[in-house]
Structure formats: structure tokens, C-alpha cells
Write a protein that holds these residues in place. Structure first.
Motif, PDB file in Angstrom:
ATOM      1  N   GLY A 180     -33.375   3.255  62.036  1.00 19.53           N
ATOM      2  CA  GLY A 180     -33.772   2.332  63.354  1.00 19.53           C
ATOM      3  C   GLY A 180     -33.496   2.916  64.533  1.00 19.53           C
ATOM      4  N   HIS A 181     -33.037   4.244  64.549  1.00 23.96           N
ATOM      5  CA  HIS A 181     -32.409   4.861  65.798  1.00 23.96           C
ATOM      6  C   HIS A 181     -33.592   5.793  66.393  1.00 23.96           C
ATOM      7  N   GLY A 182     -34.947   6.058  65.918  1.00 23.31           N
ATOM      8  CA  GLY A 182     -35.877   6.741  66.118  1.00 23.31           C
ATOM      9  C   GLY A 182     -36.982   6.047  67.071  1.00 23.31           C
ATOM     10  N   SER A 183     -37.038   6.416  68.307  1.00 24.66           N
ATOM     11  CA  SER A 183     -38.101   5.993  69.188  1.00 24.66           C
ATOM     12  C   SER A 183     -38.656   6.859  70.071  1.00 24.66           C
ATOM     13  N   TYR A 184     -39.746   6.700  70.550  1.00 22.79           N
ATOM     14  CA  TYR A 184     -40.344   7.459  71.616  1.00 22.79           C
ATOM     15  C   TYR A 184     -40.916   6.353  72.957  1.00 22.79           C
ATOM     16  N   SER A 185     -41.295   7.127  73.896  1.00 20.76           N
ATOM     17  CA  SER A 185     -41.797   6.252  75.011  1.00 20.76           C
ATOM     18  C   SER A 185     -43.210   6.663  75.297  1.00 20.76           C
ATOM     19  N   ALA A 186     -43.904   5.608  75.459  1.00 24.24           N
ATOM     20  CA  ALA A 186     -45.543   5.634  75.739  1.00 24.24           C
ATOM     21  C   ALA A 186     -45.931   5.171  76.931  1.00 24.24           C
ATOM     22  N   THR A 187     -46.692   5.734  77.698  1.00 21.02           N
ATOM     23  CA  THR A 187     -47.174   5.402  78.988  1.00 21.02           C
ATOM     24  C   THR A 187     -48.685   5.116  78.794  1.00 21.02           C
ATOM     25  N   ASP A 188     -48.957   3.897  79.105  1.00 23.52           N
ATOM     26  CA  ASP A 188     -50.349   3.644  79.261  1.00 23.52           C
ATOM     27  C   ASP A 188     -50.631   2.996  80.712  1.00 23.52           C
ATOM     28  N   THR A 189     -52.106   3.373  80.962  1.00 20.36           N
ATOM     29  CA  THR A 189     -52.466   3.013  82.303  1.00 20.36           C
ATOM     30  C   THR A 189     -53.116   1.724  82.212  1.00 20.36           C
ATOM     31  N   VAL A 190     -52.594   0.934  82.759  1.00 22.40           N
ATOM     32  CA  VAL A 190     -52.991  -0.715  82.733  1.00 22.40           C
ATOM     33  C   VAL A 190     -54.314  -0.813  83.840  1.00 22.40           C
ATOM     34  N   LEU A 191     -54.012  -0.511  84.914  1.00 22.51           N
ATOM     35  CA  LEU A 191     -55.206  -0.562  85.964  1.00 22.51           C
ATOM     36  C   LEU A 191     -55.199   0.538  86.714  1.00 22.51           C
ATOM     37  N   GLN A 192     -56.647   0.914  87.057  1.00 18.62           N
ATOM     38  CA  GLN A 192     -56.436   1.799  88.181  1.00 18.62           C
ATOM     39  C   GLN A 192     -57.664   1.743  89.245  1.00 18.62           C
ATOM     40  N   VAL A 193     -57.348   1.670  90.350  1.00 18.99           N
ATOM     41  CA  VAL A 193     -58.327   1.569  91.524  1.00 18.99           C
ATOM     42  C   VAL A 193     -58.246   2.684  92.660  1.00 18.99           C
ATOM     43  N   GLY A 194     -59.356   3.471  92.401  1.00 23.83           N
ATOM     44  CA  GLY A 194     -59.223   4.793  93.374  1.00 23.83           C
ATOM     45  C   GLY A 194     -58.055   5.487  92.832  1.00 23.83           C
ATOM     46  N   SER A 195     -57.151   6.167  93.697  1.00 25.40           N
ATOM     47  CA  SER A 195     -56.154   6.889  93.614  1.00 25.40           C
ATOM     48  C   SER A 195     -54.806   6.173  93.134  1.00 25.40           C
ATOM     49  N   ALA A 196     -54.887   4.931  93.252  1.00 22.51           N
ATOM     50  CA  ALA A 196     -53.804   4.026  92.914  1.00 22.51           C
ATOM     51  C   ALA A 196     -53.999   3.520  91.485  1.00 22.51           C
ATOM     52  N   LYS A 197     -52.821   3.744  90.643  1.00 22.20           N
ATOM     53  CA  LYS A 197     -52.701   3.308  89.274  1.00 22.20           C
ATOM     54  C   LYS A 197     -51.607   2.464  88.907  1.00 22.20           C
ATOM     55  N   THR A 206     -48.996   1.625  85.883  1.00 22.49           N
ATOM     56  CA  THR A 206     -48.868   1.996  84.374  1.00 22.49           C
ATOM     57  C   THR A 206     -47.818   1.292  83.884  1.00 22.49           C
ATOM     58  N   ALA A 207     -47.630   1.195  82.375  1.00 23.30           N
ATOM     59  CA  ALA A 207     -46.469   0.372  81.751  1.00 23.30           C
ATOM     60  C   ALA A 207     -46.218   1.535  80.529  1.00 23.30           C
ATOM     61  N   THR A 208     -44.994   1.410  80.674  1.00 27.00           N
ATOM     62  CA  THR A 208     -44.115   2.322  79.720  1.00 27.00           C
ATOM     63  C   THR A 208     -43.492   1.305  78.563  1.00 27.00           C
ATOM     64  N   HIS A 209     -43.721   1.771  77.267  1.00 24.57           N
ATOM     65  CA  HIS A 209     -43.463   1.077  76.100  1.00 24.57           C
ATOM     66  C   HIS A 209     -42.673   2.026  75.243  1.00 24.57           C
ATOM     67  N   ASP A 210     -41.451   1.457  74.523  1.00 20.98           N
ATOM     68  CA  ASP A 210     -40.735   2.121  73.430  1.00 20.98           C
ATOM     69  C   ASP A 210     -41.335   1.941  72.407  1.00 20.98           C
ATOM     70  N   LYS A 211     -41.638   2.909  71.533  1.00 15.79           N
ATOM     71  CA  LYS A 211     -42.259   2.533  70.258  1.00 15.79           C
ATOM     72  C   LYS A 211     -41.341   3.345  69.367  1.00 15.79           C
ATOM     73  N   ALA A 212     -41.251   2.585  68.014  1.00 20.10           N
ATOM     74  CA  ALA A 212     -40.376   3.227  66.834  1.00 20.10           C
ATOM     75  C   ALA A 212     -41.269   4.139  65.967  1.00 20.10           C
ATOM     76  N   VAL A 213     -40.548   5.167  65.620  1.00 18.49           N
ATOM     77  CA  VAL A 213     -40.947   6.084  64.879  1.00 18.49           C
ATOM     78  C   VAL A 213     -41.327   5.711  63.468  1.00 18.49           C
ATOM     79  N   PRO A 214     -42.496   5.752  62.867  1.00 21.49           N
ATOM     80  CA  PRO A 214     -42.777   4.989  61.496  1.00 21.49           C
ATOM     81  C   PRO A 214     -41.688   5.535  60.370  1.00 21.49           C
TER      82      PRO A 214
END
Length: 72
Positions: free
Chosen positions: A22-39, A41-49
Motif C-alpha cells: 500500500g505504499h505505491g502512489s502517484y499524483s495526477a493533476t486534472d483541469t477542473v475549470l478553464q476560462v481564458g488563460s486562467a485555469k 486544477t486539482a491534484t489527486h493522489d492515486k494508488a498504483v494497482p
């Protein structure tokens, strides 16, 4: 050649055990909202399968055994 098989096998074996326990994980960044040049983002820690860890253990053990029982 034998020592390379043993070292690579041990690295895979230890990495697989790390993921399975259970110690293997990585960070994934998702763009939640983008308006023009402003965005926003949300970063989630996900476990390796878990299957990745199990396959690392199996392949690592096979490489270590192959290196130990090699004739050369």
C-alpha cells in the motif's frame, strides 16, 4: 550476467512488495475549470494497482531464481 539478473530481480521484488503493502502512489493533476488563460486544477493522489505489484513480485522472483541457478 548473473549478477545483473539478481540485482534487477531484487529491485523488482522490493518494488512489488512496496506496492502490494500500500505504499505505491502517484499524483495526477486534472483541469477542473478553464476560462481564458486562467485555469483551476486539482491534484489527486492515486494508488498504483495491486496487479502491478504482484507482477513485479513474480517477475522479480523469477529473475533472482534464474540468476542463482544459471550455469554461467
Amino acid at each position: 550476467m548473473r549478477i545483473i539478473l539478481i540485482v534487477v530481480g531484487l529491485v523488482l521484488l522490493i518494488g512489488g512488495l512496496w506496492v502490494v503493502f500500500g505504499h505505491g502512489s502517484y499524483s495526477a493533476t486534472d483541469t477542473v475549470l478553464q476560462v481564458g488563460s486562467a485555469k483551476l486544477t486539482a491534484t489527486h493522489d492515486k494508488a498504483v494497482p495491486e496487479w502491478v505489484g504482484i507482477s513485479g513480485i513474480v517477475v522479480g522472483a523469477l529473475l533472482v531464481l534464474g540468476g542463482l541457478f544459471s550455469k554461467r
